[in-house]
Design a protein around this motif. Structure first.
Motif, PDB file in Angstrom:
ATOM      1  N   LEU A 391      -3.410   3.687  21.487  1.00 47.37           N
ATOM      2  CA  LEU A 391      -2.101   3.842  20.840  1.00 47.37           C
ATOM      3  C   LEU A 391      -2.131   4.883  19.728  1.00 47.37           C
ATOM      4  CD1 LEU A 391       0.838   3.007  20.299  1.00 47.37           C
ATOM      5  CD2 LEU A 391      -0.041   1.129  18.887  1.00 47.37           C
ATOM      6  N   LYS A 392      -3.169   4.874  18.901  1.00 46.05           N
ATOM      7  CA  LYS A 392      -3.234   5.841  17.797  1.00 46.05           C
ATOM      8  C   LYS A 392      -3.277   7.268  18.332  1.00 46.05           C
ATOM      9  CE  LYS A 392      -5.719   7.076  13.597  1.00 46.05           C
ATOM     10  NZ  LYS A 392      -6.600   6.598  12.529  1.00 46.05           N
ATOM     11  N   LEU A 415      10.330   2.198  19.033  1.00 47.39           N
ATOM     12  CA  LEU A 415       9.280   1.860  18.078  1.00 47.39           C
ATOM     13  C   LEU A 415       9.444   0.432  17.568  1.00 47.39           C
ATOM     14  CD1 LEU A 415       9.211   5.241  16.123  1.00 47.39           C
ATOM     15  CD2 LEU A 415       7.497   4.407  17.733  1.00 47.39           C
ATOM     16  N   VAL A 416      10.688   0.015  17.359  1.00 52.83           N
ATOM     17  CA  VAL A 416      10.927  -1.366  16.931  1.00 52.83           C
ATOM     18  C   VAL A 416      10.510  -2.337  18.036  1.00 52.83           C
ATOM     19  CG1 VAL A 416      12.681  -3.030  16.220  1.00 52.83           C
ATOM     20  CG2 VAL A 416      12.764  -0.706  15.334  1.00 52.83           C
ATOM     21  N   SER A 417      10.767  -1.956  19.281  1.00 53.36           N
ATOM     22  CA  SER A 417      10.330  -2.783  20.409  1.00 53.36           C
ATOM     23  C   SER A 417       8.813  -2.907  20.445  1.00 53.36           C
ATOM     24  CB  SER A 417      10.849  -2.198  21.725  1.00 53.36           C
ATOM     25  OG  SER A 417      10.343  -2.911  22.838  1.00 53.36           O
ATOM     26  N   LEU A 504      -1.035  -6.160  10.003  1.00 55.68           N
ATOM     27  CA  LEU A 504       0.081  -5.961  10.928  1.00 55.68           C
ATOM     28  C   LEU A 504       1.163  -5.101  10.293  1.00 55.68           C
ATOM     29  CD1 LEU A 504       1.609  -6.564  13.564  1.00 55.68           C
ATOM     30  CD2 LEU A 504       2.355  -8.723  12.546  1.00 55.68           C
ATOM     31  N   GLY A 505       1.427  -5.331   9.009  1.00 53.37           N
ATOM     32  CA  GLY A 505       2.402  -4.497   8.302  1.00 53.37           C
ATOM     33  C   GLY A 505       1.995  -3.033   8.291  1.00 53.37           C
ATOM     34  N   VAL A 506       0.684  -2.773   8.131  1.00 46.56           N
ATOM     35  CA  VAL A 506       0.198  -1.384   8.155  1.00 46.56           C
ATOM     36  C   VAL A 506       0.348  -0.802   9.563  1.00 46.56           C
ATOM     37  CG1 VAL A 506      -1.764   0.135   7.687  1.00 46.56           C
ATOM     38  CG2 VAL A 506      -1.421  -1.913   6.295  1.00 46.56           C
ATOM     39  N   LEU A 507       0.109  -1.626  10.585  1.00 48.79           N
ATOM     40  CA  LEU A 507       0.301  -1.160  11.959  1.00 48.79           C
ATOM     41  C   LEU A 507       1.765  -0.813  12.220  1.00 48.79           C
ATOM     42  CD1 LEU A 507      -0.344  -0.642  14.909  1.00 48.79           C
ATOM     43  CD2 LEU A 507      -0.513  -3.103  15.274  1.00 48.79           C
ATOM     44  N   LEU A 508       2.689  -1.607  11.695  1.00 46.07           N
ATOM     45  CA  LEU A 508       4.108  -1.264  11.840  1.00 46.07           C
ATOM     46  C   LEU A 508       4.397   0.079  11.179  1.00 46.07           C
ATOM     47  CD1 LEU A 508       5.863  -4.714  11.171  1.00 46.07           C
ATOM     48  CD2 LEU A 508       4.874  -3.812  13.282  1.00 46.07           C
ATOM     49  N   TRP A 509       3.760   0.312  10.038  1.00 42.43           N
ATOM     50  CA  TRP A 509       3.916   1.603   9.351  1.00 42.43           C
ATOM     51  C   TRP A 509       3.348   2.739  10.206  1.00 42.43           C
ATOM     52  CZ3 TRP A 509       0.763   5.497   7.625  1.00 42.43           C
ATOM     53  CH2 TRP A 509       1.303   6.390   6.711  1.00 42.43           C
ATOM     54  N   GLU A 510       2.213   2.502  10.854  1.00 37.26           N
ATOM     55  CA  GLU A 510       1.628   3.513  11.751  1.00 37.26           C
ATOM     56  C   GLU A 510       2.594   3.851  12.881  1.00 37.26           C
ATOM     57  OE1 GLU A 510      -2.924   3.436  12.448  1.00 37.26           O
ATOM     58  OE2 GLU A 510      -2.349   1.332  12.259  1.00 37.26           O
ATOM     59  N   LEU A 511       3.246   2.834  13.425  1.00 38.26           N
ATOM     60  CA  LEU A 511       4.204   3.074  14.510  1.00 38.26           C
ATOM     61  C   LEU A 511       5.342   3.968  14.036  1.00 38.26           C
ATOM     62  CD1 LEU A 511       4.444  -0.461  16.174  1.00 38.26           C
ATOM     63  CD2 LEU A 511       3.688   1.631  17.295  1.00 38.26           C
ATOM     64  N   MET A 512       5.937   3.618  12.909  1.00 44.88           N
ATOM     65  CA  MET A 512       7.111   4.345  12.439  1.00 44.88           C
ATOM     66  C   MET A 512       6.755   5.737  11.914  1.00 44.88           C
ATOM     67  SD  MET A 512       9.289   2.241  13.367  1.00 44.88           S
ATOM     68  CE  MET A 512      10.661   3.291  12.890  1.00 44.88           C
ATOM     69  N   SER A 513       5.507   5.952  11.514  1.00 48.55           N
ATOM     70  CA  SER A 513       5.070   7.280  11.055  1.00 48.55           C
ATOM     71  C   SER A 513       4.384   8.062  12.169  1.00 48.55           C
ATOM     72  CB  SER A 513       4.121   7.142   9.856  1.00 48.55           C
ATOM     73  OG  SER A 513       2.947   6.441  10.231  1.00 48.55           O
ATOM     74  N   LYS A 535       1.233  -0.385  -5.813  1.00 45.91           N
ATOM     75  CA  LYS A 535       1.318   0.756  -4.907  1.00 45.91           C
ATOM     76  C   LYS A 535       1.449   0.271  -3.475  1.00 45.91           C
ATOM     77  CE  LYS A 535       0.720   5.102  -3.498  1.00 45.91           C
ATOM     78  NZ  LYS A 535       1.657   6.201  -3.807  1.00 45.91           N
ATOM     79  N   ARG A 536       2.442   0.798  -2.753  1.00 42.76           N
ATOM     80  CA  ARG A 536       2.637   0.453  -1.350  1.00 42.76           C
ATOM     81  C   ARG A 536       2.900   1.727  -0.549  1.00 42.76           C
ATOM     82  NH1 ARG A 536       0.843  -3.330  -3.363  1.00 42.76           N
ATOM     83  NH2 ARG A 536       1.471  -5.530  -3.211  1.00 42.76           N
ATOM     84  N   LEU A 537       2.677   1.635   0.747  1.00 42.79           N
ATOM     85  CA  LEU A 537       2.966   2.775   1.614  1.00 42.79           C
ATOM     86  C   LEU A 537       4.451   3.107   1.554  1.00 42.79           C
ATOM     87  CD1 LEU A 537       0.822   1.629   4.664  1.00 42.79           C
ATOM     88  CD2 LEU A 537       0.360   3.632   3.241  1.00 42.79           C
ATOM     89  N   GLN A 538       4.769   4.389   1.526  1.00 44.64           N
ATOM     90  CA  GLN A 538       6.171   4.802   1.437  1.00 44.64           C
ATOM     91  C   GLN A 538       6.881   4.592   2.765  1.00 44.64           C
ATOM     92  OE1 GLN A 538       6.356   8.829   0.025  1.00 44.64           O
ATOM     93  NE2 GLN A 538       5.728   8.301  -2.043  1.00 44.64           N
ATOM     94  N   GLN A 539       8.182   4.429   2.683  1.00 42.18           N
ATOM     95  CA  GLN A 539       8.992   4.229   3.877  1.00 42.18           C
ATOM     96  C   GLN A 539       8.989   5.495   4.719  1.00 42.18           C
ATOM     97  OE1 GLN A 539      12.911   2.795   3.017  1.00 42.18           O
ATOM     98  NE2 GLN A 539      13.588   2.805   5.151  1.00 42.18           N
ATOM     99  N   PRO A 540       8.555   5.407   5.974  1.00 42.92           N
ATOM    100  CA  PRO A 540       8.532   6.603   6.835  1.00 42.92           C
ATOM    101  C   PRO A 540       9.943   7.123   7.111  1.00 42.92           C
ATOM    102  CG  PRO A 540       7.173   4.843   7.757  1.00 42.92           C
ATOM    103  CD  PRO A 540       7.985   4.236   6.656  1.00 42.92           C
TER     104      PRO A 540
END
Length: 583
Positions: A391-392, A415-417, A504-513, A535-540
């Motif tokens: 996937l990556k 991506l949401v799917s 899992l939250g980071v993986l969702l971020w990977e998907l959207m970015s 500090k958190r990952l920025q919204q893609p």
């Protein structure tokens, strides 16, 4: 005179450097075999022993196979094709003698079934390449054509052999076409009227107390609350949520956190149960490679006791061919790495299958696991997979837009799917009290199933070797995916289902970015401190606000404040349903 000598030496030099390439492209492999990988037969004059031994299966609904070739310098060829049975007539759509083109070109081999017998028939394609003073290069390519019993076969030109078309057929066809056109016209009129009435009804449902400008915006975007289309300055339109996130503080309270415990799998018993003969696997070219391991696609030829047709050839007992994704170690790997590789690969062993979970289908070896003295090779761990692979890697290709490597334009709802699917897999393993400890895009596989993208969560076997940049050491010689880890996992090695939800939250971020690197600007040693500081990952870009809120829920500092994986699934499913109504 000098010019003639120069021309002569140039031609002689070209002959000395001459070479040939021949392969089946990734697109053709996908069309005919369902595997998105290139099959190289000859590369710069070097014949692939893997590929030439492979019997390429041409299914009953496939009438031709395209090959791609080119030459460096002047290369002459001769070709002929033969079938072991008159039930198949193979036709090569190039001259039987000629010169290999210097630019990449396709040629096709057509397979015509006589229609009298059904079964599996061997076809062989023989090439002889001649260039310079070198020995002729001879190559034999093997195919297996599947034929179904019927009166005629459709050829490349769309017609049927063995069937003459008379005037009566033409009249019947014309009448049938007229009927179809009339029926299609009536359906279009009916659909138009239905859409008109539904649209009128929707407009009537818009509350009259809303301001006129707001009513017009609802009509123009064909949407209703809670989503509105907004256009940021630096990108295309995105969906912005004006409702609360699907996981609130109240919904996260009272979660039952599953601690991480070793599964204590009996590796020897698992290997005996999963064993397959390595000779049944035809490896394809490398997909990914690390220092100690490698990943390839392969074809698994499985024996089927029920033979179709009346074919007597001994090789035809191999009736089923299945694409698999394989992992194995190289010869320089140590016994410690082998133990880690097998324990990681068997993480999901013997639990109930799930459509979004990639489990080990079999483990192959040239020796037998019940007789360890016969095992001289590292095990080949196989996963059923007909798709894009990692996937990556797929997301990175899509982000860069490289169409030659299969890049796609991924929409927000797709991506949401995918996010919903992988969350469902995490919730599934948590039901069995299994903690993954390394949820990330690099540990997922992606494919296209029935026209839709499907993602599967996989184990982490070989990930540290294949993606070394994603793992870092904090001075104890243990590489960890620090930028995917929860604060309690970094500080105290407290792994749990709640820590999985953070990842899992980071993986969702990977998907959207589209495969972006999380916290790329932060040194690994500083990740923990920055997290505690908020500090958190920025919204893609193009990430819906409501989906980003889900990520923020997953990244709460206290593990008991995070939602469970099941709550994340429910929230994403609801969001996905709403999203599909307005896109």
């Amino acid at each position: 005179m000098i010019l003639r000598y120069l021309i002569f030496f140039a031609q002689l030099w070209a002959l000395c450097l001459a070479n040939v390439n021949m392969f089946i492209s990734k697109e053709e492999m996908n069309r005919t075999f369902g595997v998105k990988a290139e099959l190289n037969y000859i590369e710069m004059g070097n014949v692939s022993s893997y590929s030439t031994k492979f019997h390429y299966r041409v299914m009953a609904n496939i009438d031709y196979l395209s090959f791609t070739w080119n030459a460096v310098g002047i290369v002459h060829y001769e070709v002929y094709v033969e079938s072991d049975d008159s039930s198949v007539l193979p036709i090569v759509r190039i001259p039987l003698k000629g010169t290999v083109p210097e630019s990449l070109q396709d040629f096709t081999v057509e397979y015509r079934c006589a229609g009298h017998r059904s079964g599996q028939f061997a076809v062989s394609l023989y090439f002889t390449f001649k260039y310079g003073n070198k020995e002729p290069l001879k190559v034999k390519l093997r195919q297996e054509k599947i034929c179904a019993s019927r009166d005629g076969r459709r050829g490349l030109n769309g017609g049927y052999e063995g069937h003459e078309v008379d005037d009566t057929d033409s009249i019947d066809k014309a009448f049938f076409v007229i009927i179809c056109i009339a029926a299609a016209f009536l359906l279009i009129v009916a659909a138009t009227l239905i859409c008109y009435f539904k649209r009128s009804k929707k407009e009537d449902m818009i509350p009259t107390r809303l301001p006129t400008s707001f009513r017009n915006s609802l009509k123009s975007t064909k949407s209703a609350q809670p989503f509105l289309l907004s256009t940021p300055r630096d990108g295309p339109p995105t969906l912005s949520a004006i409702s609360s996130a699907p996981c609130s503080s109240s919904s996260a309270s009272g979660n039952s956190i599953i601690p991480s415990k070793p599964r204590n799998i009996d590796v020897r018993r698992a290997l005996l149960q999963l064993y397959q003969d390595r000779d049944a696997f035809q490896s394809l070219p490398l997909d990914m490679e690390g220092t100690f391991g490698e990943v390839r696609y392969a074809i698994w030829r499985q024996v089927d006791d029920v033979l179709n047709g009346d074919v007597d050839d001994e090789e035809d007992t191999f009736c089923n061919q299945e694409a698999v994704y394989t992992k194995t170690l190289k010869n320089n790997a140590s016994p410690i790495q082998l133990d880690r590789f097998l324990s990681d690969a068997l993480l999901f062993y013997n639990i109930t299958p799930h459509q979004n979970l990639s489990q080990v289908a079999c483990v192959a070896s040239f020796g037998r696991f019940d007789r360890p003295e016969t095992v001289t090779d590292f095990p080949l761990v196989c996963y059923r997979h007909q798709g894009f692979g990692n996937l990556k890697k797929f997301l990175t290709i899509c982000r860069h837009g490289d169409k030659t490597k299969g890049a796609q334009t991924l929409r927000t709802h797709q991506l949401v799917s995918l996010a919903t699917q992988v969350s469902s897999a995490v919730a599934h393993i948590h039901k069995y009290r299994i903690v993954h400890n390394d949820i990330a895009a690099r540990n997922c596989l992606i494919a296209e199933v029935n026209g839709r993208l499907q993602v599967q969560l996989c184990d982490s076997a070989l990930s540290r070797d294949l993606f070394p940049a994603d793992y870092h050491c904090l001075g104890d010689n243990e590489n960890r995916p620090l930028k995917w880890m929860s604060p309690e996992a970094i500080a105290n090695e407290l792994y749990s289902s709640a820590a999985d939800v953070w990842s899992l939250g980071v993986l969702l971020w990977e998907l959207m970015s589209l495969g972006g690197s999380p916290h790329a600007e932060i040194d690994p040693e500083e990740v923990y401190t920055m997290i505690l500081k908020g500090k958190r990952l920025q919204q893609p870009n193009n990430c819906p606000d409501q989906l980003y809120e889900v990520m923020l829920c997953c990244w709460r500092v206290l593990s008991e404040d995070r939602p469970s994986s099941e709550q994340v699934v429910h929230g994403l499913r609801d969001f996905n349903i709403q999203l599909s109504q307005y896109i």
